[in-house]
Design a protein around this motif. Structure first.
Motif, PDB file in Angstrom:
ATOM      1  N   THR A   1      36.436  33.275  40.206  1.00 50.28           N
ATOM      2  CA  THR A   1      37.114  34.416  40.831  1.00 50.28           C
ATOM      3  C   THR A   1      38.460  34.614  40.145  1.00 50.28           C
ATOM      4  O   THR A   1      39.227  33.671  40.006  1.00 50.28           O
ATOM      5  N   PRO A   2      38.803  35.824  39.714  1.00 50.36           N
ATOM      6  CA  PRO A   2      37.945  37.017  39.768  1.00 50.36           C
ATOM      7  C   PRO A   2      36.896  36.989  38.667  1.00 50.36           C
ATOM      8  O   PRO A   2      37.023  36.270  37.695  1.00 50.36           O
ATOM      9  N   LEU A   3      35.852  37.801  38.848  1.00 50.77           N
ATOM     10  CA  LEU A   3      34.795  37.889  37.864  1.00 50.77           C
ATOM     11  C   LEU A   3      35.246  38.712  36.671  1.00 50.77           C
ATOM     12  O   LEU A   3      36.066  39.637  36.789  1.00 50.77           O
TER      13      LEU A   3
ATOM     14  N   GLN B   1      30.390  39.502  44.026  1.00 47.64           N
ATOM     15  CA  GLN B   1      29.861  38.180  44.321  1.00 47.64           C
ATOM     16  C   GLN B   1      28.995  38.239  45.575  1.00 47.64           C
ATOM     17  O   GLN B   1      29.404  38.747  46.610  1.00 47.64           O
TER      18      GLN B   1
ATOM     19  N   ALA C   1      26.322  36.352  40.921  1.00 40.00           N
ATOM     20  CA  ALA C   1      27.263  37.467  40.984  1.00 40.00           C
ATOM     21  C   ALA C   1      26.479  38.703  40.581  1.00 40.00           C
ATOM     22  O   ALA C   1      26.295  38.963  39.404  1.00 40.00           O
TER      23      ALA C   1
END
Length: 680
Positions: free
Chosen positions: A54-56, A162, A168
């Motif tokens: 996180t974050p993606l 997610q 994800a």
């Protein structure tokens, strides 16, 4: 009694009982034929350290340009999937192009099921089976409630959301929120794993074996059923197992031993605890290749993933397992982290190896896969998967010379005179072989014809071609075959069901389930408070021993002959069975024949810990029908069985066991394979 777990073998059963396991064992230990019991386990796909970052990365699945995949098909997939960095690391496209392989055979996946309508997968999906519901089909979409919102993800999707602990997915935010619950903690897992297998081997067929629910839980008993189903019904060549358990299981090993003996390649994930620990089935290295995770780019592919288990006792090779872009339900895509997504790279590689050698075994596949890129971290087996040297080792280096391999299924059939037997002959090209192979069949018995259709197969350099072998026998007008003895509780195929019922009656009487119909219980699920036990029964010993006082000393229980009638000059197979397992050192059973028309060895030995052994009965020519008594003696007990030796009859196919040789010729290349035909 709930039902069988090992399919047609009929030796492993699932039962429920309110008794503690020790009490149940106390009741059953005196029953002839009972071997062991094991408490069922509940497994979980969810857990470990594979937490999605996180974050993606917003660019992870940003290239949604449609690409035709595989080449020459009408199926398209996102470029972020087809040409992702992980595929380059293990050289997927180079392997496919250099060796002219895109995968053959069937790859089974024991998982949460699959989205059967996913646009990328549906062209190669087989129906599979749902062991959580005991019904055909393996759709994980059945785990969703009716009216569940179907996400629509196009090129306007904002970015990855997610969904759960292991994925994800590119979904709209409202659907992601609904799925982000414990009930759906593993939803999509099976579709994701299938997508990676398809990425590596896009023309291999995919067999979904749903043994886990959407929350990630599954019973070991259902996994056992899935393994036996994959071998017997699904005709799989590779089994992927992206799960692990920390407790050993004798029956899991037995099931995988069975798959190994029949030539299946089995692959399992090494686990996501980031530890050097023993997990199963990855630790069963004589049967399974365990797979650890490394990074998925050229900069990180030499680094063990922080979540990945390690240790050469569970790791055969490593494969990319971070930010793997793959398929997801609703015809969407997702990115995954975990050894669950490393294992299918190796399983897909197994389908590529199968394209080069159709009769490849587990050990041959493992040896080829061990030709991997070296890794600096210790405990990562033979290194990081590299498909090019793996295929190269099988092809003989440098891409190998154009050639082909042959196989036939089934390997043996039993028919009566006058019936027809059919076999499927498979011819797989290697290294771009694209010539015509001409087939011939030799060894057909008298009064029978053998043909191959089509008799010539022109290969295209990539795909396996099949032909049908037909063996037609003629009925014997002069010979009347005697009926098989009805009282014999022997392990002949025609007695398998009666024997199984006899064993069931013994267990049912002990457990208080007498009178309940077998078919109605097969679909029942055990009560939550009941202990679930897998009973392994030695079917050949059911009913053995005399009544009262336990099983007594080992002694001969029966002697059988198959077939019981043969034509002079043919052979029969004899089997001796004890009333209990043979003691240390084995048991030597004396054999004799009362006529020169049939010959047997002086003795046959039952190996220690086994209950039966086989021997060969040879016969000579006779002028008239000649009954021969075959006698066996051991432990003060003598048993007999009768073999009828017949003269060759006019106008019919003689009884006996025959080997048919199928030979394919193309220029200077010639390959043969054999099948066995038993005529009664």
């Amino acid at each position: 009694m709930v039902g069988t777990l090992d399919g047609s073998l009929g030796q492993l059963f699932l039962v429920t009982t309110p008794l503690p396991l020790a009490n149940l064992l106390g009741l059953l230990n005196g029953v002839a034929g009972f071997v062991d019991a094991e408490v069922d386990q509940v497994l979980s796909l969810v857990g470990g350290l594979n937490v999605v970052p996180t974050p993606l990365d917003p660019t992870l699945m940003s290239d949604r340009t449609p690409m035709v995949y595989p080449a020459g098909s009408t199926t398209t997939a996102w470029n972020s999937y087809v040409n992702q960095p992980a595929a380059g690391v293990v050289e997927v496209q180079t392997a496919q192009s250099d060796f002219h392989v895109t995968g053959t055979g069937i790859v089974g996946d024991i998982d949460t099921g699959v989205d059967p309508n996913h646009s990328v997968l549906k062209g190669v999906l087989l129906p599979g089976y749902d062991f959580t519901r005991n019904q055909p089909g393996a759709s994980e979409m059945n785990d969703l409630p009716s009216g569940f919102p179907t996400p629509s993800c196009t090129t306007t999707c904002s970015g990855p959301a997610q969904v759960n602990q292991s994925t994800a997915a590119v979904l709209d935010q409202s659907t992601a929120a609904v799925l982000d619950t414990q009930q759906y903690a593993a939803f999509g897992h099976g579709t994701m794993v299938m997508g990676i297998i398809h990425l590596v081997a896009p023309t291999a067929e995919l067999l979904p074996l749903k043994s886990f629910k959407s929350d990630g839980t599954g019973n070991l008993s259902d996994i056992l059923r899935a393994i036996y189903y994959a071998v017997q019904e699904g005709k799989a060549n590779v089994i992927n197992m992206s799960f692990d358990l920390k407790t050993s299981s004798t029956e899991l090993k037995n099931a995988l031993d069975y798959a190994n003996q029949l030539g299946l390649t089995c692959v399992a994930s090494a686990g996501n605890d980031g530890a050097q620990e023993i997990v199963y089935p990855a630790a069963l290295q004589t049967d399974v290749m365990g797979v650890a995770s490394v990074g998925s780019t050229t900069a990180t592919d030499g680094t063990r993933s922080s979540f990945s288990n390690y240790g050469n006792s569970v790791v055969w090779v490593a494969a990319p397992g971070e930010q793997i872009v793959t398929t997801y339900p609703f015809s969407a895509y997702a990115a995954g982290w975990g050894t669950s997504f490393s294992a299918p790279f190796v399983s897909g590689g197994g389908a590529l190896l199968h394209a080069l050698r159709s009769a490849i075994t587990e050990s041959e596949s493992a040896t080829a896969t061990a030709n991997a890129a070296p890794l600096t971290p210790t405990g990562m087996g033979h290194g990081r998967l590299d498909l090019v040297p793996a295929l190269q080792s099988l092809a003989g280096g440098g891409g190998g010379n154009p050639d082909y391999t042959v196989s036939v299924s089934p390997l043996s059939q039993t028919i009566a005179a006058g019936q027809t037997a059919t076999f499927t002959l498979s011819t797989a090209p290697a290294n771009g072989f694209n010539q015509t192979v001409t087939w011939s069949c030799m060894g057909a018995p008298a009064g029978a014809t053998c043909s191959v259709s089509p008799s010539m197969l022109t290969l295209d350099g990539t795909h396996t071609a099949t032909a049908t072998v037909t063996l037609t026998t003629t009925a014997r007008s002069m010979v009347s075959l005697p009926n098989l003895p009805r009282a014999s509780p022997l392990r002949l195929p025609s007695y398998a069901w009666a024997l199984r019922l006899a064993c069931v009656v013994v267990l049912a009487a002990l457990l208080g389930f007498c009178g309940q119909k077998w078919s109605s219980e097969l679909r029942l699920r055990p009560a939550k408070t009941a202990a679930v036990v897998a009973l392994s029964l030695c079917a050949c010993s059911c009913g053995g021993g005399s009544g009262g006082g336990g099983p007594g000393p080992p002694a001969l229980y029966s002697i059988t002959l198959n077939p019981s009638t043969v034509t002079g000059g043919a052979t029969a197979t004899g089997e001796v069975t004890l009333n209990q397992l043979a003691p240390n050192g084995g048991a030597s059973i004396s054999l004799s024949s009362n006529s020169a028309a049939a010959t047997v060895p002086a003795s046959v030995t039952v190996t220690a810990g086994e209950a039966s052994a086989t021997f060969t009965v040879g016969t000579g020519s006779v002028a008239t029908s000649t009954p021969v008594t075959i006698t066996g003696s051991y432990g003060g007990v003598t048993k007999t069985s009768t073999l009828t030796v017949m003269p060759v009859s006019s106008g019919g196919t003689p009884a006996g066991t025959y080997s048919l040789t199928l030979t394919g010729t193309s220029g200077n290349l010639s390959h043969s394979t054999t099948v066995q035909l038993i005529v009664n």
